[in-house]
Write an enzyme that holds these catalytic residues in place. Structure first.
Site, PDB file in Angstrom:
ATOM      1  N   MET A 128       0.940  -1.067  -0.048  1.00 16.32           N
ATOM      2  CA  MET A 128       0.107   0.051   0.258  1.00 16.32           C
ATOM      3  C   MET A 128       0.840   1.172  -0.114  1.00 16.32           C
ATOM      4  SD  MET A 128      -3.101  -1.151  -0.085  1.00 16.32           S
ATOM      5  CE  MET A 128      -4.058  -2.678   0.187  1.00 16.32           C
ATOM      6  N   GLY A 134       1.850   7.518   2.474  1.00 12.07           N
ATOM      7  CA  GLY A 134       1.806   6.432   3.570  1.00 12.07           C
ATOM      8  C   GLY A 134       0.422   6.771   4.258  1.00 12.07           C
ATOM      9  N   ILE A 160       7.729  -2.609   2.484  1.00  8.99           N
ATOM     10  CA  ILE A 160       6.680  -3.604   2.416  1.00  8.99           C
ATOM     11  C   ILE A 160       7.495  -4.654   3.133  1.00  8.99           C
ATOM     12  CG2 ILE A 160       5.469  -4.913   0.666  1.00  8.99           C
ATOM     13  CD1 ILE A 160       4.804  -1.915   0.774  1.00  8.99           C
ATOM     14  N   GLU A 244      -6.489  -5.602  10.164  1.00 10.48           N
ATOM     15  CA  GLU A 244      -5.016  -5.058  10.384  1.00 10.48           C
ATOM     16  C   GLU A 244      -4.697  -4.483  11.566  1.00 10.48           C
ATOM     17  OE1 GLU A 244      -4.007  -2.658   7.063  1.00 10.48           O
ATOM     18  OE2 GLU A 244      -2.407  -2.107   7.893  1.00 10.48           O
ATOM     19  N   ARG A 245      -5.510  -3.673  12.181  1.00  9.96           N
ATOM     20  CA  ARG A 245      -5.364  -2.976  13.580  1.00  9.96           C
ATOM     21  C   ARG A 245      -5.320  -3.992  14.446  1.00  9.96           C
ATOM     22  NH1 ARG A 245      -9.342   2.107  11.730  1.00  9.96           N
ATOM     23  NH2 ARG A 245      -7.747   2.708   9.744  1.00  9.96           N
ATOM     24  N   GLN A 281      10.740  -0.871  46.490  1.00  6.26           N
ATOM     25  CA  GLN A 281       9.345  -0.496  46.522  1.00  6.26           C
ATOM     26  C   GLN A 281       9.054   0.327  45.182  1.00  6.26           C
ATOM     27  OE1 GLN A 281       7.433   2.731  48.953  1.00  6.26           O
ATOM     28  NE2 GLN A 281       5.772   1.179  49.499  1.00  6.26           N
ATOM     29  N   THR A 367      -0.250   5.504  11.700  1.00 11.76           N
ATOM     30  CA  THR A 367       0.557   5.906  12.785  1.00 11.76           C
ATOM     31  C   THR A 367      -0.534   6.454  14.129  1.00 11.76           C
ATOM     32  OG1 THR A 367       0.214   8.354  12.191  1.00 11.76           O
ATOM     33  CG2 THR A 367       2.148   7.061  11.435  1.00 11.76           C
TER      34      THR A 367
END
Ligand SMILES: Cc1cc2nc3c(=O)[nH]c(=O)nc-3n(C[C@H](O)[C@H](O)[C@H](O)COP(=O)(O)OP(=O)(O)OC[C@H]3O[C@@H](n4cnc5c(N)ncnc54)[C@H](O)[C@@H]3O)c2cc1C
Length: 385
Positions: A128, A134, A160, A244-245, A281, A367
């Site tokens: 893509m 992009g 890719i 995809e996500r 701690q 992004t």
């Protein structure tokens, strides 16, 4: 892991086989693959033998026809071993190009490319991104102009995954260069076509996954390699963004769990001021804060993946998860590396590699800024996808 609201006995058994697969086929070779800049090609065949490349693919094309809860388990559990480059190689084959072939391609394309992809005989990639397109994919410049029974393709794709290994690329092209979104179509291009070249790129992390720039100069592609209808490419891309996500989020949560495994072990072993650093701690508090966030994000991931698997519209949830899980792994790997002191900075400690590998998650598959843009449109402007 135990059974729970989401984890059925079947899913638990599947998790064990994924674990065995990673221990037998990935872990013994992984350091070498990181140096080589690619996984061994036989990994695809080994994964296929267990059905791992066709988890959600219809059995009539050789897949297992299972719910995407199994895909979640596959990605989460394999990446829990901190082998992101290998997981990326497999998933950019089975959750990117193959999903387009499965959902939108003709029977002829399915037989030619999908069936051997499920079998691990051929490898696919999804093209893509372009050097000048992009986040803004509609700006893509690769053209496919019809000439008789072929398209003549000119242009280039970059970053890719599996680009060098791939036998074919599912790619977005402009069949109508005058139009933005309405001019986009999807093609399957055979990597052996004359005029098609792939050049390997060097990168910061996920080094065992091969990443390439693809150049196409007057590549002749049969019109039968069109996926679905001309001009519908953008729509098909929009419809495929959920998986995809999700797939990135599944891997990220597995990654968070993997980092916690490494860290919890290390802090028991490392001593400072006469006691294990696990007794300090500030370290304990930071770790439980991180674990709380991981478990909350994981619960949301299981819930929304189950809804996605049921066929509900989960664009918003998938987008939130991609954003949150990627950013969470970034935080977890950074904060945990700190507890390894100088050792955390040494290549022989896997946490150092995870720190580099995870950095790509807020970048690829859209992004973090783009995820926020989409969510703003949905939540603030009331746009529906
Ligand atoms: C290791 C790796 C593997 C990849 N694999 C693949 C693959 O298999 N297939 C594929 O097609 N692509 C792949 N990609 C490409 C990836 O999806 C793109 O890099 C990503 O979508 C971002 O595009 P870009 O790099 O062109 O950045 P740009 O779009 O140039 O963005 C640059 C910066 O501007 C910001 N920005 C841009 N627009 C906006 C806006 N409207 N609002 C706010 N901020 C904005 C971005 O968030 C980013 O911070 C891969 C990338 C990497 C690094």
């Amino acid at each position: 892991m135990g059974t729970s609201y989401f984890m059925t006995e079947e899913l638990n058994m599947f998790r064990t086989s994924v674990d065995d697969f990673v221990k037998a086929n990935i872990l013994p070779n992984f350091n070498q693959w990181e140096k080589d800049g690619k996984v061994d090609r036989k990994l695809f065949k080994q994964a296929a033998e267990l059905g791992l490349l066709g988890i959600n693919i219809d059995p009539k094309y050789g897949g297992m026809g299972l719910s995407d809860m199994f895909s979640l388990v596959m990605m989460e559990q394999s990446n829990r071993h901190n082998v992101a480059g290998a997981v990326l190689s497999l998933c950019c084959h089975s959750y990117l190009p193959m999903q387009y072939l499965h959902k939108f391609a003709s029977e002829e394309i399915k037989q030619k490319y999908l069936v051997p992809s499920v079998n691990g005989d051929i490898v696919g990639c999804l093209g893509m991104t372009e050097p000048f397109a992009g986040s803004d994919l509609a700006a893509l410049r690769t053209t496919a102009i019809k000439d008789g029974d072929h398209y003549i393709v000119n242009g280039s794709k970059t970053f890719i995954t599996n680009g060098v290994y791939a036998d074919y690329m599912v790619t977005a092209v402009k069949t109508d260069p005058e139009n933005a979104r309405a001019g986009v179509s999807l093609l399957v291009i055979d990597a052996k076509s004359a005029g098609y070249t792939a050049s390997k790129l060097d990168k910061l992390g996920v080094r065992s996954s091969d990443t390439a720039e693809i150049a196409m100069l007057n590549v002749k592609v049969p019109v039968t390699n069109l996926i679905g209808k001309e001009g519908q490419g953008f729509l098909y891309m929009m419809k495929s963004l959920e998986i995809e996500r999700f797939s990135i989020a599944w891997a990220c949560i597995g990654g968070c769990m993997g980092v916690m495994d490494l860290t919890l072990k290390y802090i028991q072993e490392r001593e400072a001021f006469g006691k294990p650093i696990s007794k300090i701690q500030v370290i304990r508090h930071k770790l439980v804060e991180l674990q709380t966030e991981i478990e909350m994000c994981r619960a949301f991931m299981y819930l929304s993946t189950q809804r996605f698997a049921n066929g509900e519209n989960t664009v918003k949830e998938a987008t939130m998860l991609k954003l949150k899980a990627a950013e969470l792994l970034k935080t977890v790997s950074d904060e945990c590396l700190q507890f390894f002191g100088g050792y955390g900075f040494m290549e022989e400690f896997p946490i150092a590699r995870v720190y580099r590998d995870q950095r790509v998650n807020p970048i690829y598959g859209g992004t973090s800024e783009i995820m926020k843009e989409i969510l703003s449109k949905m939540i603030v402007d009331g746009v529906k996808y």
